[in-house]
Design an enzyme around this catalytic site. Structure first.
Site, PDB file in Angstrom:
ATOM      1  N   TRP A   1     -32.269  -5.386 -27.558  1.00 50.02           N
ATOM      2  CA  TRP A   1     -31.889  -4.734 -28.806  1.00 50.02           C
ATOM      3  C   TRP A   1     -30.592  -3.946 -28.648  1.00 50.02           C
ATOM      4  O   TRP A   1     -29.965  -3.577 -29.644  1.00 50.02           O
ATOM      5  CB  TRP A   1     -33.011  -3.823 -29.284  1.00 50.02           C
TER       6      TRP A   1
ATOM      7  N   GLU B   1     -38.903   4.539 -23.825  1.00 55.90           N
ATOM      8  CA  GLU B   1     -39.824   3.743 -23.012  1.00 55.90           C
ATOM      9  C   GLU B   1     -40.776   4.604 -22.188  1.00 55.90           C
ATOM     10  O   GLU B   1     -41.561   4.077 -21.409  1.00 55.90           O
ATOM     11  CB  GLU B   1     -39.019   2.801 -22.109  1.00 55.90           C
TER      12      GLU B   1
END
Length: 777
Positions: free
Chosen positions: A363, A490
């Site tokens: 992304w 994350e």
């Protein structure tokens, strides 16, 4: 040893074998289709050799200790293809090797205006014979399949010189993976299909063992010898031979003192998953013929003209920090190299500068790299989005496997199929599909490209909207929820109502509804109404007690991370602590809610931005190179100009100073793009919410002036910023209406606009996590 500070080039003086793995990345050349790591001409010594073709990969099994439904089965890894950079030199019978003899002088220079890598070496052999070697190489921006090298040798005495020019496949390299399956896949991955050598030209054709992709590489040569007057010498003796994995052209000649041997090498590359070996051979031979017809001087002229046009629309000038000026142009040059001629291929996370991340696209491309290209080289942005469109069928298949509608784009991939073996940070990161929709809409707003809108963009927007409509649900308590997802951070996973994800989905749904009403497609009126209803009711969590937005439901209720007792050597945290512990604490790997405030700033008030930024600044450890550029943008917007400058510097020097100790695997394209974002969106205050281009520039104390250029809807503009005023002017075009700190202005070709800059608020610098201050030079 380090890089010389110069505004338009990157130059390294002297030879440091220990730094080769770094300089091979920083000195890489590419055009979006071909990538050459910056290895020495002679091939050794070396850190990590690499020649890459965008999209050319080998497959291998993904590792699972325990399988599960919906887990991807096949991984993809970029292949080091046939190396055409190698040119070896023998001086009498002694090979030029920088580890032997003496490098009296040695420097290499990456030139951002000529688009070439130059080398000059004065080498004395172990027996005292001295030569000067000059080389220059390029990967052509104008002839997509072509690269070329000019190699010259000048002896100080009468000497016999022999040059050997190679095409070498299955180049031996050290395994770069701890996974034996990946190592096995990359052990001699190419199988020979065809070999040809004739006169000065050779062709090698290969295919991969598992993925079955085919490639061809070809080379041709011109040899010239200049000598002192009134002396006759034999012409160079040449020969060429080829075997399965090696083609070699050799030229031997006696060159007098003061004379010169010049070798010009032309290279052509091509690959396909469908075309036959004879077709690929014909393709590279045709490209090679075109390169030879253009000639070395012609290729140089084309390269410079291409870059002249790029710098006219993209250049950034900085006064007050010469090293930062160099770093910003270095960043822009490499972003251009990553995407200029990709032409319906992905832009990998490392570009084509190294094998990091196995050559996958993430992304990062849409949210960090494409904004730079959209506003400077929009054709390259369109091509990257066209690649995403070409993979829609795979994204639809993935959504179906997951029990969803529409298209679920992959977390990481080369060919469009999901390759992530870790569910929480891969499949669950559904924001990827929204990111692609965001970049698609941003491109449309910036270009008014009606053909792309009709032919590709609408389908991307509609299919991603269908994903959100099936992934989320209406809840009587707080609107339309999207649960069980992972946002950009994350260190949090499988959360409910991640604010970034929800806001990117909201914009996606609105954009899809508009596109479906604008262009013919298969969306029904009922479906469009469903999208608008979901977007209008989108849940955006807010902590009333703390007066901040939680990154996701309940994030602000989690235990705090003990930063004061986390030593520096324990970062990045993911390598030293279990994900279980990270997921249940208030510790942020990279900007998440802060990124939402940048790209969806229209969803937050100024006060909310200031409070949110301070809250997350204290919890973001920047274990990802993606973070600093975004933190710079919001720091500048809320008024922390000194902190914003520090983050700009960190983003700009991530690779040049190897801040993450992994530049050997390639450059961080998103961090390089983050430097542009920090300057243009941060200190330039550029925003494009709702398709309206606006600016709110401010100058940090560390600089005396900066300027930037960009393109919007076909008009090229320049913005010049000093401490007290900004000057807006048209570089190419007629007129542009925009806003400066909220006030409307109209710029015309014959009337630049000068406006005052309001004083920034005097704010106390918010604290960051203990020991995680921005990395200064």
């Amino acid at each position: 040893m380090s890089y010389a500070v110069e505004p338009w080039q990157l130059r390294w003086q002297g030879l440091s074998v220990d730094h080769l793995h770094q300089t091979e990345s920083t000195f890489a050349l590419a055009n979006g289709h071909i990538g050459f790591r910056g290895t020495l001409d002679e091939g050794e010594p070396r850190g990590l050799p690499g020649t890459y073709l965008n999209g050319f990969y080998e497959e291998h099994q993904l590792p699972y200790g325990e399988g599960g439904y919906g887990y991807p089965e096949a991984g993809q890894t970029v292949v080091n293809v046939t190396d055409g950079k190698i040119i070896r030199l023998l001086v009498e019978d002694e090979p030029l090797d920088m580890r032997y003899g003496t490098a009296v002088e040695h420097e290499r220079t990456l030139d951002f205006r000529t688009g070439t890598l130059r080398r000059r070496t004065v080498w004395e052999s172990p027996t005292g014979r001295r030569v000067t070697v000059r080389s220059e190489r390029l990967v052509s921006f104008t002839q997509r399949a072509v690269a070329a090298i000019r190699y010259e040798v000048e002896p100080e005495d009468d000497l016999q010189l022999v040059v050997q020019s190679d095409l070498l496949a299955n180049e031996p390299t050290k395994s770069r993976s701890n996974d034996p399956r990946v190592a096995a896949a990359l052990d001699s991955p190419l199988v020979n299909d065809f070999t040809m050598a004739e006169k000065s030209r050779a062709v090698l054709c290969h295919h991969t063992k598992v993925s079955g992709l085919r490639m061809a590489a070809a080379m041709d040569h011109e040899v010239a010898v200049s000598r002192s007057e009134n002396e006759l010498h034999d012409e160079p003796r040449t020969e060429i031979r080829a075997e399965d994995d090696l083609a070699r052209f050799t030229a031997a000649v006696d060159v007098p003192a003061g004379g010169r041997l010049r070798l010009t090498k032309y290279l052509a590359y091509g690959w396909s998953g469908q075309r036959s070996t004879p077709a690929l051979r014909a393709q590279v031979e045709a490209a090679l013929a075109g390169a030879c017809q253009t000639g070395w001087d012609g290729l140089l002229a084309e390269q410079k003209a291409f870059l002249d046009d790029f710098w006219e629309v993209a250049d950034i000038e900085i006064e007050g920090d010469d090293e930062l000026q160099q770093a910003i142009r270095f960043a822009l040059f490499h972003i251009l190299q990553a995407g200029a001629r990709g032409e319906t291929r992905a832009i990998p996370g490392k570009g084509l500068t190294g094998p990091g991340y196995d050559g996958h696209a993430f992304w990062d491309t849409e949210m960090f790299v494409l904004p730079v290209l959209t506003y400077t080289v929009p054709d390259a942005a369109r091509d990257a989005l066209s690649w995403r469109h070409s993979t829609l069928d795979k994204a639809r298949e993935r959504a179906e496997v997951l029990g969803l509608k529409g298209a679920a784009f992959p977390w990481r991939s080369i060919n469009g199929a999901e390759c992530s073996a870790y569910w929480p940070a891969g499949t669950a990161a559904f924001h990827v599909s929204g990111d692609i929709a965001y970049a698609t809409q941003q491109y449309l707003n910036a270009t008014n490209d009606k053909d792309f809108d009709r032919e590709k963009a609408t389908e991307i927007l509609v299919e991603t909207a269908r994903l959100w409509a099936s992934l989320g649900h209406h809840d009587p308590h707080n609107g339309f929820r999207i649960d069980g997802v992972t946002g950009p951070d994350e260190y949090s996973a499988i959360v409910d109502n991640n604010v970034y994800t929800n806001l990117i989905a909201q914009q996606n749904l609105w954009a899809a509804a508009d596109a479906a009403e604008r262009n013919p497609c298969d969306a029904t009126e009922e479906e469009i109404a469903t999208w608008r209803s979901a977007a209008d009711a989108m849940s955006v969590p807010y902590d009333e007690m703390l007066q901040v937005h939680p990154q996701a439901d309940n994030f602000t209720k989690h235990a705090e991370w003990d930063f004061e007792n986390t030593p520096e050597e324990k970062y990045p945290l993911l390598l030293h602590f279990p994900y279980f512990d990270l997921y249940r604490k208030q510790v942020v790997k990279q900007a998440d809610l802060v990124l939402a405030m940048h790209v969806r700033g229209d969803a937050f008030s100024d006060d909310e931005k200031a409070r949110n930024f301070a809250y997350y600044e204290a919890r973001t450890v920047r274990d990802s190179s993606l973070s600093a550029g975004t933190q710079a943008v919001l720091a500048a917007e809320v008024g922390h100009l000194g902190l914003a400058y520090d983050y700009l510097v960190e983003a700009a020097f991530t690779d040049l100073h190897d801040l993450h100790d992994n530049v050997n695997n390639g450059l961080h394209m998103a961090s390089l793009a983050g430097a542009w974002t920090a300057l243009v969106a941060g200190f330039g205050g550029m925003r494009d919410h709702g398709g309206e281009l606006t600016f709110a520039p401010r100058l940090p104390d560390a600089l005396t002036r900066f300027s930037f250029r960009m393109s919007f809807q076909g008009t090229r503009i320049g913005v010049d910023v000093s401490a007290t005023e900004a000057i807006y002017r048209i570089v190419h075009g007629t007129e542009l209406t925009t806003r400066h700190h909220g006030e409307p202005i109209t710029i015309t070709a014959d009337a630049p606009v000068t406006v005052p800059i309001p004083k920034a608020p005097d704010l106390e610098r918010p604290p960051g996590p203990f020991g995680r201050e921005p990395r200064r030079r």
